[in-house]
Scaffold this motif. Sequence first.
Motif, mmCIF file in Angstrom:
data_model
loop_
_atom_site.group_PDB
_atom_site.id
_atom_site.type_symbol
_atom_site.label_atom_id
_atom_site.label_comp_id
_atom_site.label_asym_id
_atom_site.label_seq_id
_atom_site.Cartn_x
_atom_site.Cartn_y
_atom_site.Cartn_z
ATOM 1 N N ASP A 161 0.292 2.593 -6.599
ATOM 2 C CA ASP A 161 1.143 1.524 -7.101
ATOM 3 C C ASP A 161 1.497 0.498 -6.025
ATOM 4 N N GLU A 162 1.060 0.740 -4.812
ATOM 5 C CA GLU A 162 1.249 -0.223 -3.737
ATOM 6 C C GLU A 162 0.207 0.009 -2.647
ATOM 7 N N MET A 163 0.003 -1.009 -1.846
ATOM 8 C CA MET A 163 -0.904 -0.939 -0.707
ATOM 9 C C MET A 163 -0.038 -1.108 0.538
ATOM 10 N N VAL A 164 -0.172 -0.180 1.472
ATOM 11 C CA VAL A 164 0.595 -0.261 2.713
ATOM 12 C C VAL A 164 -0.365 -0.660 3.826
ATOM 13 N N LEU A 165 0.004 -1.703 4.546
ATOM 14 C CA LEU A 165 -0.784 -2.213 5.657
ATOM 15 C C LEU A 165 -0.027 -1.957 6.948
ATOM 16 N N MET A 166 -0.774 -1.607 7.999
ATOM 17 C CA MET A 166 -0.148 -1.447 9.300
ATOM 18 C C MET A 166 -0.979 -2.177 10.337
ATOM 19 N N HIS A 167 -0.327 -3.073 11.037
ATOM 20 C CA HIS A 167 -0.979 -3.790 12.130
ATOM 21 C C HIS A 167 -0.959 -2.859 13.332
ATOM 22 N N ALA A 168 -2.127 -2.311 13.668
ATOM 23 C CA ALA A 168 -2.210 -1.301 14.726
ATOM 24 C C ALA A 168 -1.715 -1.824 16.071
ATOM 25 N N GLY A 169 -1.967 -3.083 16.363
ATOM 26 C CA GLY A 169 -1.561 -3.645 17.644
ATOM 27 C C GLY A 169 -0.065 -3.860 17.759
ATOM 28 N N LEU A 170 0.581 -4.152 16.636
ATOM 29 C CA LEU A 170 2.014 -4.437 16.648
ATOM 30 C C LEU A 170 2.855 -3.268 16.156
ATOM 31 N N GLY A 171 2.243 -2.307 15.475
ATOM 32 C CA GLY A 171 2.971 -1.168 14.943
ATOM 33 C C GLY A 171 3.876 -1.519 13.784
ATOM 34 N N GLU A 172 3.623 -2.629 13.105
ATOM 35 C CA GLU A 172 4.443 -3.048 11.973
ATOM 36 C C GLU A 172 3.758 -2.685 10.667
ATOM 37 N N MET A 173 4.571 -2.322 9.673
ATOM 38 C CA MET A 173 4.052 -1.982 8.354
ATOM 39 C C MET A 173 4.468 -3.046 7.350
ATOM 40 N N PHE A 174 3.626 -3.223 6.335
ATOM 41 C CA PHE A 174 3.877 -4.205 5.293
ATOM 42 C C PHE A 174 3.368 -3.626 3.984
ATOM 43 N N SER A 175 4.137 -3.766 2.929
ATOM 44 C CA SER A 175 3.777 -3.203 1.628
ATOM 45 C C SER A 175 3.410 -4.327 0.657
ATOM 46 N N LEU A 176 2.320 -4.120 -0.088
ATOM 47 C CA LEU A 176 1.872 -5.072 -1.103
ATOM 48 C C LEU A 176 2.052 -4.469 -2.489
ATOM 49 N N ASN A 177 2.492 -5.292 -3.438
ATOM 50 C CA ASN A 177 2.560 -4.845 -4.819
ATOM 51 C C ASN A 177 1.158 -4.917 -5.436
ATOM 52 N N ASP A 178 1.053 -4.703 -6.726
ATOM 53 C CA ASP A 178 -0.250 -4.648 -7.384
ATOM 54 C C ASP A 178 -1.056 -5.935 -7.218
ATOM 55 N N SER A 179 -0.431 -7.075 -7.429
ATOM 56 C CA SER A 179 -1.176 -8.339 -7.288
ATOM 57 C C SER A 179 -1.556 -8.590 -5.826
ATOM 58 N N GLY A 180 -0.697 -8.217 -4.903
ATOM 59 C CA GLY A 180 -1.030 -8.331 -3.493
ATOM 60 C C GLY A 180 -2.199 -7.439 -3.123
ATOM 61 N N ARG A 181 -2.244 -6.245 -3.702
ATOM 62 C CA ARG A 181 -3.363 -5.325 -3.449
ATOM 63 C C ARG A 181 -4.666 -5.912 -3.967
ATOM 64 N N VAL A 182 -4.642 -6.525 -5.144
ATOM 65 C CA VAL A 182 -5.842 -7.149 -5.707
ATOM 66 C C VAL A 182 -6.372 -8.224 -4.759
ATOM 67 N N ILE A 183 -5.470 -9.039 -4.238
ATOM 68 C CA ILE A 183 -5.872 -10.096 -3.292
ATOM 69 C C ILE A 183 -6.413 -9.469 -2.012
ATOM 70 N N TRP A 184 -5.718 -8.502 -1.456
ATOM 71 C CA TRP A 184 -6.135 -7.863 -0.214
ATOM 72 C C TRP A 184 -7.540 -7.274 -0.347
ATOM 73 N N GLN A 185 -7.789 -6.587 -1.441
ATOM 74 C CA GLN A 185 -9.081 -5.942 -1.640
ATOM 75 C C GLN A 185 -10.210 -6.938 -1.859
ATOM 76 N N ALA A 186 -9.871 -8.165 -2.257
ATOM 77 C CA ALA A 186 -10.893 -9.197 -2.484
ATOM 78 C C ALA A 186 -11.305 -9.905 -1.189
ATOM 79 N N LEU A 187 -10.549 -9.711 -0.117
ATOM 80 C CA LEU A 187 -10.865 -10.384 1.152
ATOM 81 C C LEU A 187 -12.116 -9.808 1.791
ATOM 82 N N PRO A 188 -12.945 -10.611 2.415
ATOM 83 C CA PRO A 188 -12.796 -12.042 2.678
ATOM 84 C C PRO A 188 -13.146 -12.875 1.444
ATOM 85 N N ALA A 189 -12.429 -13.967 1.296
ATOM 86 C CA ALA A 189 -12.638 -14.853 0.151
ATOM 87 C C ALA A 189 -11.979 -16.203 0.417
#
Length: 83
Positions: free
Chosen positions: A15-43
């Motif tokens: 129900d969500e996509m969690v992203l973590m920037h390995a270099g910065l150690g920060e996490m970011f959560s995407l909802n369903d529409s954000g996950r759809v966009i993320w999975q379509a990259l590069p675009a």
Amino acid sequence: MWTKEANVLETDLGDEMVLMHAGLGEMFSLNDSGRVIWQALPATEDTLEQLLITTYGLDADQARADLRSLLSELAHRTLIHQH
């Protein structure tokens, strides 16, 4: 063309996509529409906008506004870049 940063780790929790920037150690959560966009990259932005319109039935103005907001936030957090 928007692309993912190479050092971003992703975990799909269904129900969500969690992203973590390995270099910065920060996490970011995407909802369903954000996950759809993320999975379509590069675009391109146009391709991503059409994806939102097709997937969620948004009108072009709403899709464009939502997409630009998401891309701006992801770029600000150095999770994606444009080239």
